[in-house]
Scaffold this motif. Sequence first.
Motif, short mmCIF file in Angstrom:
data_model
loop_
_atom_site.label_atom_id
_atom_site.label_comp_id
_atom_site.label_asym_id
_atom_site.label_seq_id
_atom_site.Cartn_x
_atom_site.Cartn_y
_atom_site.Cartn_z
N THR A 1 -12.91 -39.98 -23.30
CA THR A 1 -14.20 -40.64 -23.47
C THR A 1 -14.86 -40.46 -24.83
OG1 THR A 1 -15.52 -38.77 -22.71
CG2 THR A 1 -14.65 -40.25 -21.01
N SER A 2 -14.37 -39.57 -25.67
CA SER A 2 -15.08 -39.21 -26.91
C SER A 2 -16.49 -38.75 -26.60
CB SER A 2 -15.12 -40.39 -27.89
OG SER A 2 -14.12 -40.29 -28.86
N ALA A 3 -16.69 -38.20 -25.40
CA ALA A 3 -18.00 -37.70 -24.94
C ALA A 3 -19.07 -38.78 -24.99
CB ALA A 3 -18.43 -36.47 -25.75
N SER A 4 -18.66 -40.04 -24.78
CA SER A 4 -19.60 -41.16 -24.83
C SER A 4 -19.68 -41.87 -23.48
CB SER A 4 -19.16 -42.17 -25.90
OG SER A 4 -20.04 -43.28 -25.93
N LYS A 5 -20.88 -42.28 -23.14
CA LYS A 5 -21.09 -43.05 -21.91
C LYS A 5 -20.32 -44.36 -21.95
CE LYS A 5 -24.87 -45.22 -19.25
NZ LYS A 5 -26.34 -45.44 -19.23
N ILE A 6 -20.16 -44.92 -23.14
CA ILE A 6 -19.54 -46.24 -23.26
C ILE A 6 -18.05 -46.22 -22.92
CG2 ILE A 6 -18.77 -46.34 -25.69
CD1 ILE A 6 -20.38 -49.08 -25.75
N LEU A 7 -17.41 -45.03 -22.96
CA LEU A 7 -15.99 -44.93 -22.62
C LEU A 7 -15.76 -44.18 -21.30
CD1 LEU A 7 -14.00 -44.29 -25.92
CD2 LEU A 7 -13.89 -46.24 -24.40
N ARG A 8 -16.83 -43.89 -20.58
CA ARG A 8 -16.68 -43.15 -19.34
C ARG A 8 -15.81 -43.94 -18.36
NH1 ARG A 8 -22.34 -40.83 -17.79
NH2 ARG A 8 -22.17 -40.16 -19.96
N GLY A 9 -14.82 -43.26 -17.80
CA GLY A 9 -13.93 -43.91 -16.84
C GLY A 9 -12.68 -44.52 -17.46
N TRP A 10 -12.55 -44.46 -18.80
CA TRP A 10 -11.36 -45.05 -19.43
C TRP A 10 -10.19 -44.07 -19.35
CZ3 TRP A 10 -9.10 -44.45 -24.69
CH2 TRP A 10 -8.05 -45.35 -24.90
N GLY B 1 -22.74 -29.94 -31.81
CA GLY B 1 -22.22 -29.91 -30.45
C GLY B 1 -23.25 -30.32 -29.42
N GLU B 2 -24.39 -30.84 -29.86
CA GLU B 2 -25.47 -31.23 -28.95
C GLU B 2 -25.51 -32.73 -28.67
OE1 GLU B 2 -29.17 -28.51 -29.93
OE2 GLU B 2 -28.15 -29.13 -31.77
N ASN B 3 -24.65 -33.51 -29.32
CA ASN B 3 -24.71 -34.97 -29.17
C ASN B 3 -23.77 -35.51 -28.12
OD1 ASN B 3 -26.68 -35.28 -31.13
ND2 ASN B 3 -25.21 -35.59 -32.79
N SER B 4 -23.16 -34.66 -27.32
CA SER B 4 -22.34 -35.13 -26.20
C SER B 4 -23.23 -35.87 -25.20
CB SER B 4 -21.68 -33.94 -25.50
OG SER B 4 -21.11 -34.32 -24.27
N SER B 5 -22.70 -36.94 -24.61
CA SER B 5 -23.48 -37.68 -23.60
C SER B 5 -23.47 -36.96 -22.26
CB SER B 5 -22.89 -39.09 -23.42
OG SER B 5 -21.63 -39.03 -22.75
N VAL B 6 -22.66 -35.90 -22.13
CA VAL B 6 -22.52 -35.20 -20.85
C VAL B 6 -23.33 -33.92 -20.80
CG1 VAL B 6 -20.87 -34.21 -19.21
CG2 VAL B 6 -20.19 -36.17 -20.61
N LYS B 7 -23.13 -33.03 -21.78
CA LYS B 7 -23.79 -31.73 -21.79
C LYS B 7 -23.57 -31.10 -23.14
CE LYS B 7 -19.58 -29.74 -19.82
NZ LYS B 7 -18.95 -29.06 -18.68
N PRO B 8 -24.43 -30.17 -23.54
CA PRO B 8 -24.19 -29.45 -24.80
C PRO B 8 -23.17 -28.34 -24.58
CG PRO B 8 -26.21 -28.66 -23.80
CD PRO B 8 -25.72 -29.78 -22.91
N THR B 9 -22.47 -27.98 -25.64
CA THR B 9 -21.62 -26.79 -25.64
C THR B 9 -22.42 -25.64 -26.23
OG1 THR B 9 -19.67 -28.18 -25.96
CG2 THR B 9 -19.40 -25.85 -26.42
N HIS B 10 -22.10 -24.41 -25.83
CA HIS B 10 -22.82 -23.24 -26.33
C HIS B 10 -21.92 -22.39 -27.23
CE1 HIS B 10 -26.29 -23.74 -23.58
NE2 HIS B 10 -25.38 -24.37 -22.85
N ASN B 11 -22.55 -21.68 -28.12
CA ASN B 11 -21.83 -20.78 -29.01
C ASN B 11 -21.31 -19.58 -28.22
OD1 ASN B 11 -21.61 -18.41 -30.99
ND2 ASN B 11 -21.94 -20.12 -32.38
N ALA B 12 -20.07 -19.21 -28.47
CA ALA B 12 -19.45 -18.11 -27.73
C ALA B 12 -20.14 -16.77 -27.99
CB ALA B 12 -17.97 -18.01 -28.08
N TRP B 13 -20.74 -16.62 -29.16
CA TRP B 13 -21.36 -15.34 -29.54
C TRP B 13 -22.79 -15.21 -29.03
CZ3 TRP B 13 -19.02 -11.33 -32.22
CH2 TRP B 13 -17.71 -11.59 -32.62
N ASP B 14 -23.46 -16.35 -28.88
CA ASP B 14 -24.85 -16.34 -28.44
C ASP B 14 -25.11 -17.69 -27.79
OD1 ASP B 14 -27.61 -16.51 -28.16
OD2 ASP B 14 -28.04 -15.48 -30.04
N LEU B 15 -25.34 -17.68 -26.49
CA LEU B 15 -25.47 -18.93 -25.74
C LEU B 15 -26.71 -19.73 -26.11
CD1 LEU B 15 -24.32 -17.75 -22.18
CD2 LEU B 15 -22.95 -18.79 -24.00
N THR B 16 -27.61 -19.14 -26.89
CA THR B 16 -28.80 -19.87 -27.35
C THR B 16 -28.55 -20.58 -28.69
OG1 THR B 16 -29.81 -18.06 -28.62
CG2 THR B 16 -30.24 -18.12 -26.24
N LYS B 17 -27.36 -20.38 -29.26
CA LYS B 17 -27.03 -20.97 -30.56
C LYS B 17 -26.08 -22.15 -30.40
CE LYS B 17 -29.16 -17.53 -32.70
NZ LYS B 17 -30.43 -17.72 -33.44
#
Length: 488
Positions: free
Chosen positions: A88-97, A131-147
């Motif tokens: 999907t490239s983390a995009s709503k427009i390709l969801r289900g492809w 890493g915040e522009n995913s249409s699904v969810k953000p990813t978190h930094n492994a060292w600090d989940l607030t980063k």
Amino acid sequence: MSFNDKSIKELHQLLVNKEISAVELTKSTLADINAREADMGAFLNITQTEALAQAEAIDARGVNASVLTDGIPLAVKDNIVTKDIETTSASKILRGWVPPYNATAVEKLYDKGMIVVGKTNMDEFAMGGSGENSSVKPTHNAWDLTKVPGGSSSGSAAAVASGQVRLSLGSDTGGSIRQPASFNGIVGMKPTYGRVSRWGLIAFASSLDQIGTFSQTVEENAELLQVISGFDEKDSTSSQVEIPDYTSKIGQDIKGMKIALPKEYFGEGIDEKVKEQVLAAAKHLEKLGAIVEEVSLPHSKYGVAAYYIIGSSEASSNLQRFDGIRFGYRAEEIKNLEDLFVKSRSEGFGEEVKRRIMLGTYSLSAGFYDAYFKKAGQVRTLIADDFAKVFEKYDLILGPTAPTVAFDLGSRNNDPVAMYLADILTIPVNLAGLPGISIPAGQADGLPVGMQLIGKRYSEETIYQVAAAFEATTDWHKKQPVIFGGAK
């Protein structure tokens, strides 16, 4: 039992000796993914059924002792096409492809017995540096989940750093492998443009995009890049230059090698603590026998501006194919064909993607092409010429990978310019088509600092040589985040 602390070579030996099976290793990897995924948000799709079926087939035929990667699991960024696995490239427009074919890089993985255990999260269509522009969810930094984990290959980097997988593939258009590698304290390589086929990589900016590799160590990175490199007749930009053994120089000393420090990479905007760590790393390389001298890359300051015109223009062209008709998202309550296009693209694309499409369309429009796109191309040539002049006298260029350590989630979402400037040190490498690596080289405020090594075209083995020499004589790569068992 978890095996995520063992190198590819160690895992290979266990498989060959039948101390573990490919199924056991895959199940262990899937367990590591599931144990950390709620915190990390690194995966969009965990391909358990497909991965276990592949592992069973490998066990049935027997692990090939002469193929280092046979039976080794890894993750793949979700803009790299995988047959019969949603992409999907983390995009709503390709969801289900669900693609009917594999990217060439994925075919090469399968040819060497590697097992894809999931598709990783990312900034939508690789447009983003956090890493915040995913249409699904953000990813978190492994060292600090607030980063932030960095972007756009956020999930691929975070998955390796957190111990979910040992290896992963990402893509790098303006720093999208190296910057998240820096933020997460792992190794990330963007190879020379053309080294790895782009066939099956969902295009953002075709003259800049390149598939590359994430790993815990330099040698493993070289081993994975070896698998996916090579000419591909399906990709007109694929290089026919012979592929060397990327590990051939690992272990050789670096005495007498000349390394350049661009003064522009240590100037205004670079965090003092980051600068301090990278300069200390440069001093360490001097102790190992390298000759380190200051140089200038005068046109690098124009890199961000040129990149966002060129990249956005190519994105405007490439993303025309997503129109709500052939595949992916289609808007409802459509009145006519124009309504279908407009509503599907307006609803299907995220804000950052729409921003770049509009910028690129403007840059390519009549009356503005010469002022923007053509001018950016001329600046690109000047940047490439700067690098060429330095490489007449030096083997490698060294600098920080990113101007800061990982920043807070949400802190730059309303300031696109600040977000774009996070890639100021990585973008010139893509504009010139050069190889570049980020390796752990220190810490600031408890977060990893990455050192970037840049080489001339097709010099990956030299980059690996110096990176491995630094790694072998320091302990930064051994430090792990708490989620991967590191000290609190």
